[in-house]
Design a protein around this motif. Structure first.
Motif, PDB file in Angstrom:
ATOM      1  N   PHE A   3       1.112  -1.250   0.143  1.00  0.00           N
ATOM      2  CA  PHE A   3       0.281   0.200   0.128  1.00  0.00           C
ATOM      3  C   PHE A   3       1.247   1.590  -0.022  1.00  0.00           C
ATOM      4  O   PHE A   3       1.594   1.204   0.543  1.00  0.00           O
ATOM      5  CB  PHE A   3      -0.788   0.108   0.912  1.00  0.00           C
ATOM      6  CG  PHE A   3      -1.939   0.983   1.211  1.00  0.00           C
ATOM      7  CD1 PHE A   3      -2.800   1.293   0.152  1.00  0.00           C
ATOM      8  CD2 PHE A   3      -1.716   1.668   1.935  1.00  0.00           C
ATOM      9  CE1 PHE A   3      -3.973   2.486   0.383  1.00  0.00           C
ATOM     10  CE2 PHE A   3      -2.617   3.097   2.295  1.00  0.00           C
ATOM     11  CZ  PHE A   3      -4.054   3.423   1.599  1.00  0.00           C
ATOM     12  N   LEU A   4       0.182   2.381  -1.069  1.00  0.00           N
ATOM     13  CA  LEU A   4       0.690   3.304  -1.377  1.00  0.00           C
ATOM     14  C   LEU A   4       2.690   3.544  -1.608  1.00  0.00           C
ATOM     15  O   LEU A   4       3.165   4.402  -1.537  1.00  0.00           O
ATOM     16  CB  LEU A   4       1.091   4.549  -0.096  1.00  0.00           C
ATOM     17  CG  LEU A   4       0.313   5.197   0.663  1.00  0.00           C
ATOM     18  CD1 LEU A   4      -0.037   5.183   2.024  1.00  0.00           C
ATOM     19  CD2 LEU A   4      -0.307   5.953   0.091  1.00  0.00           C
ATOM     20  N   SER A   5       3.437   2.275  -2.015  1.00  0.00           N
ATOM     21  CA  SER A   5       4.113   2.253  -2.780  1.00  0.00           C
ATOM     22  C   SER A   5       4.049   2.289  -4.303  1.00  0.00           C
ATOM     23  O   SER A   5       2.939   2.728  -4.926  1.00  0.00           O
ATOM     24  CB  SER A   5       4.641   0.522  -2.183  1.00  0.00           C
ATOM     25  OG  SER A   5       4.681   0.841  -1.059  1.00  0.00           O
ATOM     26  N   SER A   6       5.359   2.706  -5.007  1.00  0.00           N
ATOM     27  CA  SER A   6       5.797   3.184  -6.572  1.00  0.00           C
ATOM     28  C   SER A   6       6.728   2.144  -7.089  1.00  0.00           C
ATOM     29  O   SER A   6       7.096   1.776  -6.255  1.00  0.00           O
ATOM     30  CB  SER A   6       5.588   4.907  -6.326  1.00  0.00           C
ATOM     31  OG  SER A   6       7.257   4.663  -6.130  1.00  0.00           O
ATOM     32  N   GLU A  30      -3.932  -3.483 -14.902  1.00  0.00           N
ATOM     33  CA  GLU A  30      -4.906  -4.130 -15.192  1.00  0.00           C
ATOM     34  C   GLU A  30      -4.716  -5.165 -13.424  1.00  0.00           C
ATOM     35  O   GLU A  30      -3.601  -5.548 -14.012  1.00  0.00           O
ATOM     36  CB  GLU A  30      -5.097  -5.128 -15.898  1.00  0.00           C
ATOM     37  CG  GLU A  30      -5.977  -3.644 -17.256  1.00  0.00           C
ATOM     38  CD  GLU A  30      -6.089  -4.689 -18.416  1.00  0.00           C
ATOM     39  OE1 GLU A  30      -5.803  -5.983 -18.476  1.00  0.00           O
ATOM     40  OE2 GLU A  30      -6.380  -3.889 -19.023  1.00  0.00           O
ATOM     41  N   ALA A  31      -4.975  -5.878 -13.155  1.00  0.00           N
ATOM     42  CA  ALA A  31      -5.474  -6.495 -11.854  1.00  0.00           C
ATOM     43  C   ALA A  31      -3.442  -6.365 -11.173  1.00  0.00           C
ATOM     44  O   ALA A  31      -3.461  -7.185 -11.604  1.00  0.00           O
ATOM     45  CB  ALA A  31      -5.197  -8.107 -12.500  1.00  0.00           C
ATOM     46  N   PRO A  32      -3.741  -4.947 -10.814  1.00  0.00           N
ATOM     47  CA  PRO A  32      -2.299  -4.727  -9.610  1.00  0.00           C
ATOM     48  C   PRO A  32      -1.944  -5.953  -8.705  1.00  0.00           C
ATOM     49  O   PRO A  32      -3.432  -6.565  -8.118  1.00  0.00           O
ATOM     50  CB  PRO A  32      -2.316  -3.453  -9.234  1.00  0.00           C
ATOM     51  CG  PRO A  32      -4.163  -3.003  -9.065  1.00  0.00           C
ATOM     52  CD  PRO A  32      -4.262  -3.938 -10.308  1.00  0.00           C
TER      53      PRO A  32
END
Length: 172
Positions: A3-6, A30-32
């Motif tokens: 979560f909140l990573s890039s 699509e479908a992360p």
């Protein structure tokens, strides 16, 4: 991704064939992480894409320098896609007009004009009250056809640098 990573994604060079002015670049995930996204509203983004500049294989870099020792602040380089310098100049004299003949093979290039004092080629209008004799005149920076017609007028008010990416021949 947590979560909140890039993550940085490097895309291959685009195929510009048939691109029209006003085209949009669209990216969508699509479908992360291999599953359905709980927040699909941020899965798509787009941006306007300007058509690339296409220049002839032979053209002129036209520079009109200012006075007061400011011409020595300027330099330019044209580099190819790999970063090799195809043409350059760093020896400008005050109050002089230059017309450098450039000849390039087909490919992708970057033209970068630098001003080390970061005041571009604009006259020093702000001195009109305190030192009116030091205002000078505006310079000029243009790319011209071999016949002298204006291909790109790059102006004179650009602070640190003016950068133009362009193709010679068909964009690819």
């Amino acid at each position: 991704l947590p979560f909140l990573s890039s993550e940085t994604v490097i895309l291959p060079p685009p195929d510009w064939t048939g691109m029209a002015e006003g085209s949009r670049f669209v990216v969508e995930v699509e479908a992360p992480n291999g599953r359905e996204d709980q927040h699909p509203l941020n899965d798509r983004a787009s941006a306007h894409v300007a058509a690339p500049h296409v220049l002839p294989s032979e053209f002129i870099v036209h520079v009109e320098t200012q006075g007061f020792g400011r011409a020595s602040d300027n330099s330019y380089a044209i580099t190819d896609r790999e970063g090799s310098v195809a043409a350059s100049r760093d020896d400008f004299e005050d109050s002089t007009t230059y017309a450098d003949q450039i000849s390039l093979d087909p490919g992708a290039y970057t033209f970068e004009f630098l001003d080390s004092e970061e005041d571009g080629m604009i006259r020093h209008w702000w001195l009109r009250g305190s030192a009116p004799d030091s205002i000078g005149r505006n310079g000029a920076l243009m790319l011209l056809s071999a016949e002298g017609d204006t291909l790109l007028d790059l102006g004179y008010d650009f602070a640190e640098k003016r950068t133009v990416r362009f193709f010679v021949g068909e964009p690819r």
